[in-house]
Design a protein around this motif. Structure first.
Motif, PDB file in Angstrom:
ATOM      1  N   VAL A   1       1.039  -9.723  -1.606  1.00 39.12           N
ATOM      2  CA  VAL A   1       0.511 -10.352  -0.025  1.00 39.12           C
ATOM      3  C   VAL A   1      -0.061  -9.007   0.752  1.00 39.12           C
ATOM      4  O   VAL A   1       0.587  -8.049   0.656  1.00 39.12           O
TER       5      VAL A   1
ATOM      6  N   CYS B   1       9.416 -10.336   1.370  1.00 37.26           N
ATOM      7  CA  CYS B   1       8.601 -10.459   0.210  1.00 37.26           C
ATOM      8  C   CYS B   1       9.701 -10.077  -1.063  1.00 37.26           C
ATOM      9  O   CYS B   1       9.303 -10.669  -2.167  1.00 37.26           O
TER      10      CYS B   1
ATOM     11  N   LEU C   1       4.339  -6.353  -1.306  1.00 38.09           N
ATOM     12  CA  LEU C   1       3.539  -6.375   0.152  1.00 38.09           C
ATOM     13  C   LEU C   1       2.670  -5.245   0.007  1.00 38.09           C
ATOM     14  O   LEU C   1       2.797  -3.784  -0.074  1.00 38.09           O
TER      15      LEU C   1
ATOM     16  N   LEU D   1       5.676 -17.922   1.853  1.00 40.59           N
ATOM     17  CA  LEU D   1       6.072 -17.625   0.481  1.00 40.59           C
ATOM     18  C   LEU D   1       6.655 -18.505  -0.197  1.00 40.59           C
ATOM     19  O   LEU D   1       6.796 -18.706  -1.441  1.00 40.59           O
TER      20      LEU D   1
ATOM     21  N   GLU E   1      11.454 -13.120  -2.234  1.00 34.93           N
ATOM     22  CA  GLU E   1      10.532 -13.944  -3.035  1.00 34.93           C
ATOM     23  C   GLU E   1       9.832 -13.497  -4.132  1.00 34.93           C
ATOM     24  O   GLU E   1       8.889 -14.303  -4.712  1.00 34.93           O
TER      25      GLU E   1
ATOM     26  N   THR F   1       8.794  -6.475   4.135  1.00 35.93           N
ATOM     27  CA  THR F   1       9.121  -6.030   2.783  1.00 35.93           C
ATOM     28  C   THR F   1      10.268  -6.734   2.358  1.00 35.93           C
ATOM     29  O   THR F   1      10.560  -7.081   1.133  1.00 35.93           O
TER      30      THR F   1
ATOM     31  N   ALA G   1       7.729 -11.016  -4.316  1.00 36.81           N
ATOM     32  CA  ALA G   1       6.114 -10.766  -4.006  1.00 36.81           C
ATOM     33  C   ALA G   1       6.057  -9.210  -3.518  1.00 36.81           C
ATOM     34  O   ALA G   1       7.201  -8.685  -2.882  1.00 36.81           O
TER      35      ALA G   1
END
Length: 323
Positions: free
Chosen positions: A168, A191, A198, A160, A194, A188, A196
């Motif tokens: 992702v 993510c 999940l 990541l 970052e 989680t 993102a």
């Protein structure tokens, strides 16, 4: 007796997604027309002998006064939809280069909306895949097969930081249920740090055990057992597909996107027969939802995938390191 086939002949409609500062130009349809009162993207019927790009330049100018450079238009998605009384093919293109100030030259109210604020019920049914396409990224990151929880989270955090993908799909088919739940709980948090989302991978029970997940990606073996959408509408539902029939089943399940391939030969599945870009294009042309090309593809293939009618590229090797 009237010719029912002629009455349902497909109408080719050019649709413009005009983006400015992250917002999309939206109009409201007049009450007296087909699907009146609902919101829509600017555009209109492609005239005989007219290219879709030329139709978009003309329609946008007539409806909004904006000037769209033809060369700035990029494909988004193509959607075939049967309303019962009317069949349409929505040929959707986007631009960030429209010039001027938008005004409703046909008396229609206009507004600039964030994709996240668009609600399905406010648009004609055929427009709803456009909303999905605008919200989804052009790259869908998929992890390699994670075998250990702690090591997998370390690999995820490292990947990541290198790529920062918006979504992702976390695959770990070798982990048992308890270990996968632990992996998702830790992943989680990784993510979230970052930025993102999940998406869990497996059957519906996997999502039920991870309500914080952004969505569920169904392998075909799981999707083939279902007859309806297994998760709430607010979460992403993806399906792995390998032929047009499987894509059709995913549509009936209410999937938001599918992955389709392998388009090229891939090291992760060396025995799988690649379909090539022509077969990808043919299947995608009939798919009323965003399609990610999968198999031997990377960021450099995004433009080709979009030119062939896809949403973009999904993959493992372009971002995931096994070390």
């Amino acid at each position: 007796m009237a010719d029912k086939t002629a009455a349902k002949r497909e109408t080719h409609v050019a649709v413009a997604v005009i983006i400015r500062d992250g917002r999309v130009l939206i109009a409201r349809r007049p009450k007296h027309v087909h699907q009146g009162g609902l919101l829509e993207f600017p555009g209109g019927k492609v005239e005989p002998g007219e290219t879709v790009q030329r139709a978009l330049v003309r329609e946008v100018a007539e409806e909004t006064g904006l000037k769209v450079p033809e060369s700035s238009l990029e494909p988004v998605i193509g959607i075939r939809h049967d309303y019962g009384d009317k069949c349409v093919f929505l040929d959707v293109w986007q631009t960030t280069s429209a010039k001027g100030e938008a005004e409703g030259r046909e008396g229609q109210p206009l507004a600039w909306m964030l994709p996240m604020d668009m609600r399905d019920q406010d648009f004609p049914a055929a427009n709803r895949p456009i909303i999905r396409a605008l919200r989804l990224p052009s790259l869908l990151a998929i992890t390699g097969d994670i075998e250990k929880v702690e090591q997998g989270c370390e690999q995820l955090a490292s990947a990541l930081k290198r790529w920062s993908p918006p979504l992702v799909v976390v695959r770990a088919p070798l982990l048992n249920g308890g270990d996968y739940r632990r992996l998702v709980a830790s992943a989680t948090r990784v993510c979230a740090r970052e930025g993102a989302g999940l998406i869990v991978h497996g059957g519906p029970s996997v999502f039920q055990d991870a309500p914080e997940a952004a969505g569920l990606h169904l392998p075909w073996r799981e999707a083939s057992r279902l007859s309806s959408r297994p998760i709430p509408g607010h979460a992403w539902l993806g399906v792995s597909c390998h032929d047009a029939g499987q894509i059709g089943h995913a549509v009936r399940l209410g999937a938001d996107y599918v992955t389709f391939g392998p388009v090229k030969a891939t090291a992760t599945h060396p025995d799988a027969v690649s379909i090539g870009w022509p077969a990808f294009r043919e299947s995608v042309s009939m798919a009323p939802l965003p399609v990610f090309g999968l198999g031997g593809l990377g960021p450099g293939d995004v433009l080709r995938a979009r030119q062939e009618g896809g949403q973009g590229v999904a993959g493992i090797r372009f971002w995931w390191s096994e070390n």
